[in-house]
Scaffold this motif. Structure first.
Motif, short mmCIF file in Angstrom:
data_model
loop_
_atom_site.label_atom_id
_atom_site.label_comp_id
_atom_site.label_asym_id
_atom_site.label_seq_id
_atom_site.Cartn_x
_atom_site.Cartn_y
_atom_site.Cartn_z
N LEU A 1 1.77 17.60 -12.55
CA LEU A 1 1.64 19.01 -12.20
C LEU A 1 2.83 19.82 -12.71
O LEU A 1 2.66 20.93 -13.22
CB LEU A 1 1.52 19.16 -10.67
CG LEU A 1 0.20 18.71 -10.06
CD1 LEU A 1 0.30 18.66 -8.54
CD2 LEU A 1 -0.93 19.63 -10.49
N LYS A 2 4.02 19.27 -12.59
CA LYS A 2 5.21 19.97 -13.09
C LYS A 2 5.15 20.12 -14.60
O LYS A 2 5.47 21.18 -15.15
CB LYS A 2 6.46 19.20 -12.68
CG LYS A 2 7.76 19.88 -13.09
CD LYS A 2 8.97 19.10 -12.61
CE LYS A 2 10.26 19.79 -13.04
NZ LYS A 2 11.46 19.03 -12.58
N GLY A 3 4.73 19.07 -15.30
CA GLY A 3 4.67 19.11 -16.75
C GLY A 3 3.58 20.02 -17.29
O GLY A 3 3.68 20.50 -18.42
N ASP B 1 0.83 -1.20 0.00
CA ASP B 1 0.00 0.00 0.00
C ASP B 1 0.86 1.25 0.00
O ASP B 1 0.57 2.23 -0.71
CB ASP B 1 -0.91 0.02 1.23
CG ASP B 1 -2.02 -1.02 1.15
OD1 ASP B 1 -2.26 -1.55 0.05
OD2 ASP B 1 -2.62 -1.31 2.20
N SER B 2 1.92 1.24 0.78
CA SER B 2 2.81 2.39 0.85
C SER B 2 3.49 2.65 -0.50
O SER B 2 3.60 3.80 -0.94
CB SER B 2 3.87 2.17 1.94
OG SER B 2 4.76 3.28 2.01
N GLU B 3 3.90 1.58 -1.17
CA GLU B 3 4.53 1.73 -2.47
C GLU B 3 3.54 2.28 -3.49
O GLU B 3 3.87 3.16 -4.30
CB GLU B 3 5.08 0.39 -2.95
CG GLU B 3 5.75 0.43 -4.31
CD GLU B 3 6.95 1.37 -4.37
OE1 GLU B 3 7.18 1.96 -5.44
OE2 GLU B 3 7.63 1.51 -3.33
N SER B 4 2.32 1.78 -3.45
CA SER B 4 1.29 2.26 -4.37
C SER B 4 1.00 3.74 -4.16
O SER B 4 0.91 4.52 -5.13
CB SER B 4 0.01 1.43 -4.18
OG SER B 4 -1.01 1.91 -5.03
N GLN B 5 0.87 4.16 -2.91
CA GLN B 5 0.61 5.56 -2.60
C GLN B 5 1.78 6.45 -3.02
O GLN B 5 1.59 7.55 -3.52
CB GLN B 5 0.34 5.71 -1.10
CG GLN B 5 -0.97 5.08 -0.65
CD GLN B 5 -1.06 4.95 0.86
OE1 GLN B 5 -0.21 5.45 1.60
NE2 GLN B 5 -2.09 4.24 1.33
N ASP B 6 2.99 5.95 -2.79
CA ASP B 6 4.18 6.70 -3.17
C ASP B 6 4.25 6.92 -4.68
O ASP B 6 4.56 8.02 -5.16
CB ASP B 6 5.44 5.97 -2.68
CG ASP B 6 6.69 6.78 -2.86
OD1 ASP B 6 6.89 7.75 -2.11
OD2 ASP B 6 7.49 6.46 -3.78
N GLU C 1 1.71 6.91 -6.78
CA GLU C 1 0.62 7.80 -7.16
C GLU C 1 1.00 9.25 -6.90
O GLU C 1 0.73 10.14 -7.73
CB GLU C 1 -0.65 7.44 -6.38
CG GLU C 1 -1.86 8.27 -6.71
CD GLU C 1 -2.36 8.07 -8.13
OE1 GLU C 1 -3.08 8.96 -8.64
OE2 GLU C 1 -2.04 7.01 -8.73
N HIS C 2 1.64 9.50 -5.76
CA HIS C 2 2.07 10.86 -5.43
C HIS C 2 3.13 11.35 -6.42
O HIS C 2 3.06 12.50 -6.88
CB HIS C 2 2.63 10.89 -4.01
CG HIS C 2 3.16 12.23 -3.61
ND1 HIS C 2 2.35 13.31 -3.34
CD2 HIS C 2 4.44 12.69 -3.46
CE1 HIS C 2 3.08 14.37 -3.04
NE2 HIS C 2 4.35 14.02 -3.10
N ARG C 3 4.07 10.50 -6.76
CA ARG C 3 5.11 10.90 -7.71
C ARG C 3 4.50 11.19 -9.08
O ARG C 3 4.91 12.13 -9.77
CB ARG C 3 6.18 9.80 -7.83
CG ARG C 3 7.03 9.63 -6.59
CD ARG C 3 8.38 8.97 -6.90
NE ARG C 3 8.25 7.71 -7.59
CZ ARG C 3 8.16 6.52 -6.98
NH1 ARG C 3 8.15 6.45 -5.66
NH2 ARG C 3 8.08 5.41 -7.68
N LYS C 4 3.53 10.39 -9.47
CA LYS C 4 2.86 10.63 -10.76
C LYS C 4 2.14 11.97 -10.74
O LYS C 4 2.23 12.75 -11.71
CB LYS C 4 1.86 9.51 -11.05
CG LYS C 4 1.10 9.71 -12.36
CD LYS C 4 0.08 8.60 -12.60
CE LYS C 4 -0.70 8.85 -13.88
NZ LYS C 4 -1.71 7.78 -14.13
#
Length: 252
Positions: free
Chosen positions: A61-63, A46-51, A53-56
């Protein structure tokens, strides 16, 4: 220690969310000691999935290069400008992006058109949609440069893949013949497959004339308007009103 080596390996495998979660489990054993092996593994996943998603979200947003750092929760409904909260709430659920529908935002200068568009784009990025903001004149310049260096086709393909394309200052400057053709290419590529937001001080009934060619105007506007949501703002400039408030507070 073995746990430290495992954390290093997880980071090397680009599983940073899982690595942090494992470190937390190791550093706070009493918090997790009552959980089964399967439950602890699920927490790592779950932590990896959330991480990820946040990076995506941050990458999207940056792009997007939004002009304003806008947020859907911060949209002002108190200023009298004809903005319907129910309509914005409906747009914030992003179903219109999923359905490849468009949005036409019109109104006088300073009524918050760009902020609303960027706020909707921000929400789109948080929901996994790609977005990009351009002033129309800047986009036309970039496409002219792309023709010169041989990347025009690639540029059009890139624009076609953007889930939500925001074009600001529509109708602010006269279009040249080549720019009208560029617009036609963009709208034809995006029609039915992705969403476009148009921001303009001109009312939609003046857009046909502003494009400058009847045949191309018909084709471009047909692709833009047939499935479009519309927000028509009115009233005085919010920037002017805020300036007056600031001045009053300064001298009160």
């Amino acid at each position: 220690m073995m746990i430290e080596q495992t954390i290093i390996q997880l980071n090397q495998l680009k599983l940073s969310g899982m690595a942090r979660a494992l470190a937390n489990q190791f550093e706070q054993p009493s918090t997790y000691e009552g959980l089964s092996f399967e439950e602890r593994i699920q927490l790592l996943a779950d932590s990896e999935s959330q991480d990820r998603e946040h990076r995506k979200q941050q990458r999207l947003l940056k792009g997007a290069k939004f002009k304003l750092a806008a947020n859907g929760q911060a949209i002002d409904y108190l200023h009298p400008r004809g903005l319907k909260q129910s309509q914005i709430a409906s747009l914030l659920n992003c179903q219109w992006i999923n359905k490849a529908q468009n949005l036409l935002l019109t109104g006088p200068c300073g009524t918050g058109k760009t902020y609303i568009a960027c706020a909707l784009g921000h929400t789109g990025c948080l929901n996994g949609y790609s977005a990009k903001y351009y002033r129309l004149s800047r986009l036309m310049l970039l496409l002219t440069q792309a023709k010169a260096d041989g990347t025009y086709t690639k540029a059009l393909q890139t624009l076609a893949k953007i889930d939500l394309l925001i074009l600001d200052d529509w109708g602010l400057e006269p279009l040249k013949a080549a720019q009208r053709n560029d617009l036609m290419e963009i709208m034809d590529d995006r029609h039915g497959s992705s969403s476009t937001v148009i921001i303009s001080q001109l009312p939609t009934e003046d857009w046909h004339h502003s494009i400058g060619d009847n045949t191309l105007a018909d084709a471009i506007l047909d692709r833009l308007m047939h499935n479009a949501h519309r927000i028509k703002l009115k009233g005085e400039s919010m920037r002017k009103k805020q300036l007056e408030i600031d001045e009053c507070e300064q001298f009160s």
